[in-house]
Scaffold this motif. Structure first.
Motif, PDB file in Angstrom:
ATOM      1  N   LEU A 224       0.801  -1.217   0.000  1.00 30.61           N
ATOM      2  CA  LEU A 224       0.000   0.000   0.000  1.00 30.61           C
ATOM      3  C   LEU A 224       0.842   1.279   0.000  1.00 30.61           C
ATOM      4  N   ARG A 225       2.075   1.207   0.481  1.00 28.13           N
ATOM      5  CA  ARG A 225       2.862   2.434   0.629  1.00 28.13           C
ATOM      6  C   ARG A 225       3.812   2.712  -0.529  1.00 28.13           C
ATOM      7  N   LEU A 226       4.380   1.691  -1.138  1.00 25.95           N
ATOM      8  CA  LEU A 226       5.450   1.914  -2.100  1.00 25.95           C
ATOM      9  C   LEU A 226       5.009   2.327  -3.505  1.00 25.95           C
ATOM     10  N   PRO A 227       3.894   1.824  -4.037  1.00 24.44           N
ATOM     11  CA  PRO A 227       3.566   2.159  -5.432  1.00 24.44           C
ATOM     12  C   PRO A 227       3.400   3.664  -5.652  1.00 24.44           C
ATOM     13  N   ASN A 228       3.972   4.134  -6.778  1.00 23.90           N
ATOM     14  CA  ASN A 228       3.812   5.533  -7.223  1.00 23.90           C
ATOM     15  C   ASN A 228       4.212   6.527  -6.128  1.00 23.90           C
ATOM     16  N   LEU A 229       5.274   6.207  -5.421  1.00 30.07           N
ATOM     17  CA  LEU A 229       5.665   7.014  -4.274  1.00 30.07           C
ATOM     18  C   LEU A 229       6.074   8.425  -4.685  1.00 30.07           C
ATOM     19  N   ARG A 230       6.606   8.585  -5.875  1.00 34.42           N
ATOM     20  CA  ARG A 230       7.080   9.907  -6.310  1.00 34.42           C
ATOM     21  C   ARG A 230       6.046  10.655  -7.145  1.00 34.42           C
ATOM     22  N   ASP A 231       4.875  10.051  -7.356  1.00 29.08           N
ATOM     23  CA  ASP A 231       3.883  10.697  -8.219  1.00 29.08           C
ATOM     24  C   ASP A 231       3.302  11.952  -7.593  1.00 29.08           C
ATOM     25  N   MET A 232       3.190  11.975  -6.281  1.00 28.40           N
ATOM     26  CA  MET A 232       2.666  13.179  -5.630  1.00 28.40           C
ATOM     27  C   MET A 232       3.667  14.318  -5.767  1.00 28.40           C
ATOM     28  N   PRO A 233       3.195  15.529  -6.075  1.00 31.35           N
ATOM     29  CA  PRO A 233       4.133  16.658  -6.158  1.00 31.35           C
ATOM     30  C   PRO A 233       4.751  16.951  -4.806  1.00 31.35           C
ATOM     31  N   PRO A 234       5.973  17.474  -4.782  1.00 32.88           N
ATOM     32  CA  PRO A 234       6.636  17.745  -3.490  1.00 32.88           C
ATOM     33  C   PRO A 234       5.860  18.763  -2.658  1.00 32.88           C
ATOM     34  N   PHE A 235       5.698  18.427  -1.400  1.00 34.18           N
ATOM     35  CA  PHE A 235       5.107  19.341  -0.431  1.00 34.18           C
ATOM     36  C   PHE A 235       6.169  20.364  -0.031  1.00 34.18           C
ATOM     37  N   THR A 236       5.735  21.597   0.287  1.00 32.63           N
ATOM     38  CA  THR A 236       6.700  22.662   0.581  1.00 32.63           C
ATOM     39  C   THR A 236       7.691  22.258   1.660  1.00 32.63           C
ATOM     40  N   ASP A 237       7.195  21.675   2.755  1.00 34.63           N
ATOM     41  CA  ASP A 237       8.089  21.289   3.845  1.00 34.63           C
ATOM     42  C   ASP A 237       9.084  20.214   3.411  1.00 34.63           C
ATOM     43  N   GLU A 238       8.658  19.341   2.486  1.00 33.55           N
ATOM     44  CA  GLU A 238       9.572  18.305   2.013  1.00 33.55           C
ATOM     45  C   GLU A 238      10.804  18.913   1.349  1.00 33.55           C
ATOM     46  N   THR A 239      10.602  19.918   0.537  1.00 33.33           N
ATOM     47  CA  THR A 239      11.738  20.536  -0.150  1.00 33.33           C
ATOM     48  C   THR A 239      12.681  21.209   0.841  1.00 33.33           C
ATOM     49  N   THR A 240      12.109  21.818   1.883  1.00 32.84           N
ATOM     50  CA  THR A 240      12.946  22.446   2.913  1.00 32.84           C
ATOM     51  C   THR A 240      13.755  21.410   3.663  1.00 32.84           C
ATOM     52  N   TYR A 241      13.100  20.331   4.071  1.00 34.59           N
ATOM     53  CA  TYR A 241      13.769  19.317   4.880  1.00 34.59           C
ATOM     54  C   TYR A 241      14.856  18.590   4.097  1.00 34.59           C
ATOM     55  N   THR A 242      14.579  18.260   2.839  1.00 37.98           N
ATOM     56  CA  THR A 242      15.598  17.579   2.038  1.00 37.98           C
ATOM     57  C   THR A 242      16.764  18.511   1.724  1.00 37.98           C
ATOM     58  N   ARG A 243      16.497  19.805   1.615  1.00 42.11           N
ATOM     59  CA  ARG A 243      17.594  20.762   1.423  1.00 42.11           C
ATOM     60  C   ARG A 243      18.475  20.816   2.669  1.00 42.11           C
ATOM     61  N   TRP A 244      17.862  20.796   3.846  1.00 42.31           N
ATOM     62  CA  TRP A 244      18.658  20.759   5.085  1.00 42.31           C
ATOM     63  C   TRP A 244      19.523  19.504   5.119  1.00 42.31           C
ATOM     64  N   ALA A 245      18.972  18.387   4.678  1.00 43.46           N
ATOM     65  CA  ALA A 245      19.750  17.141   4.658  1.00 43.46           C
ATOM     66  C   ALA A 245      20.952  17.274   3.728  1.00 43.46           C
ATOM     67  N   GLN A 246      20.759  17.915   2.587  1.00 46.38           N
ATOM     68  CA  GLN A 246      21.871  18.110   1.661  1.00 46.38           C
ATOM     69  C   GLN A 246      22.937  19.017   2.264  1.00 46.38           C
ATOM     70  N   ILE A 247      22.519  20.062   2.979  1.00 48.90           N
ATOM     71  CA  ILE A 247      23.468  20.965   3.632  1.00 48.90           C
ATOM     72  C   ILE A 247      24.265  20.213   4.700  1.00 48.90           C
ATOM     73  N   ILE A 248      23.588  19.337   5.446  1.00 49.08           N
ATOM     74  CA  ILE A 248      24.279  18.537   6.457  1.00 49.08           C
ATOM     75  C   ILE A 248      25.322  17.637   5.807  1.00 49.08           C
ATOM     76  N   LEU A 249      24.963  17.022   4.681  1.00 51.77           N
ATOM     77  CA  LEU A 249      25.894  16.128   3.997  1.00 51.77           C
ATOM     78  C   LEU A 249      27.109  16.884   3.455  1.00 51.77           C
ATOM     79  N   GLU A 250      26.890  18.102   2.982  1.00 56.28           N
ATOM     80  CA  GLU A 250      27.994  18.875   2.404  1.00 56.28           C
ATOM     81  C   GLU A 250      29.057  19.217   3.446  1.00 56.28           C
TER      82      GLU A 250
END
Length: 343
Positions: free
Chosen positions: A27-53
């Motif tokens: 129930l959870r995995l199919p079409n996981l990326r089909d939903m457009p990114p939520f605003t908070d998702e883009t912020t949180y993943t950007r923070w993760a990228q900054i942490i990795l850098e």
């Protein structure tokens, strides 16, 4: 023969856990990326990228917005799961949701054991609770987005389970080493909760004493309390010893905001805090359109603008939840009712 301090055989839960996990991933995995990114998702993943850098200098980047860092550390660690950062974050949420299933089953088993005279199959209640968790629309939505809610749910369920377990072990006179291990597990779970979200983690620390209250008889409560308080104090001190350094890791926000994260109930010069609380509650539970309540059946020409629990749970689950609590009261299941209500 099992001693009273042992849990029910966990092997009995293994087939049920595997079955629910299989349904969960379907129930959870199919079409996981089909939903457009939520605003908070883009912020949180950007923070993760900054942490990795530059993890040495940016490990606490989320604290600039007074958001505690555990979720963003996990996003950084699981970034290799997919080339797309949004998909990688959503896969992390799916994995955290999968961990919630066995935690939920163990929690349900502890609740079931509060009724020693129960004649039903001990796996029936965990199975029903696990099925509701998987099919709950609000939970399903959050477990398919790169948000902190799946982590928070896993931690909250784990703290509830370990609170009941520690109280049961105390009231069954478990040996000190077993009690100490149970205390350390509970302290670790609360620590993770503390560095995920502030306000809810404070409130959930009332669960261990609540569990002791419902497990202990009146005649033995004082004796059990004397065993409980040193363990509860130890768990609290260990968790705070790890949480406080994180809290003081960033100085871009004032201490009050870092402790409570943009608290709603700060003093307001023109509006009563009780009015704010009332409006927030209405926004959560009352479906409204143009400030007018619109309960089922709905007018399709006037989309609902509020009532998030009502919308995301869907009307059947929204109304079934309080019915379940009323049924527990009717059956005089006061102990699990008290614990679940507080939780």
């Amino acid at each position: 023969m099992q001693s009273p301090t042992d849990t029910q055989p966990r092997s009995h839960l293994l087939p049920l856990t595997l079955l629910l996990l299989a349904c969960y991933f379907i129930l959870r995995l199919p079409n996981l990326r089909d939903m457009p990114p939520f605003t908070d998702e883009t912020t949180y993943t950007r923070w993760a990228q900054i942490i990795l850098e530059d993890p040495l200098h940016h490990l606490f980047v989320s604290m600039e917005d007074a958001k505690l860092p555990l979720h963003y550390w996990l996003l950084a660690l699981t970034r290799p799961l997919a080339a797309d950062p949004i998909l990688a974050g959503r896969l992390l949420s799916v994995l955290l949701g999968a961990l919630t299933i066995p935690a939920t089953l163990l929690f349900a088993r502890e609740l079931w054991q509060l009724n020693p005279n129960a004649k039903s199959n001990p796996n029936l209640f965990p199975a029903l609770l696990g099925a509701l968790l998987i099919t709950n629309p609000l939970v399903a939505l959050n477990q398919r987005l790169a948000l902190a809610e799946p982590l928070l749910l896993f931690e909250a369920v784990t703290v509830a389970w370990l609170s009941l377990r520690l109280a049961r072990l105390i009231t069954h006179d478990a040996p000190r080493p077993i009690l100490l291990r149970a205390t350390l597990l509970l302290s670790g779970a609360w620590t993770l909760l503390l560095i995920t979200k502030q306000n809810s983690s404070y409130a959930l620390w009332i669960l261990p004493p609540t569990a002791l209250l419902i497990h202990s008889s009146k005649s033995q409560f004082t004796t059990h309390l004397r065993r409980f308080l040193p363990l509860y104090t130890l768990a609290t001190l260990l968790a705070l010893a790890l949480f406080i350094p994180v809290l003081f890791s960033d100085y871009t926000q004032d201490l009050h905001t870092r402790i409570f994260y943009k608290p709603i109930f700060q003093n307001h010069t023109t509006i009563s805090n009780w009015i704010i609380a009332k409006e927030n509650l209405i926004t959560l539970v009352s479906p409204r359109s143009d400030l007018h309540a619109q309960w089922w059946p709905h007018d399709p020409t006037h989309p609902l603008e509020e009532g998030w629990f009502y919308l995301y749970l869907t009307p059947p689950l929204f109304f079934l939840a309080p019915i379940g609590l009323l049924w527990m009261a009717h059956r005089r299941q006061w102990q699990p009712l008290l614990f679940v209500s507080i939780w």
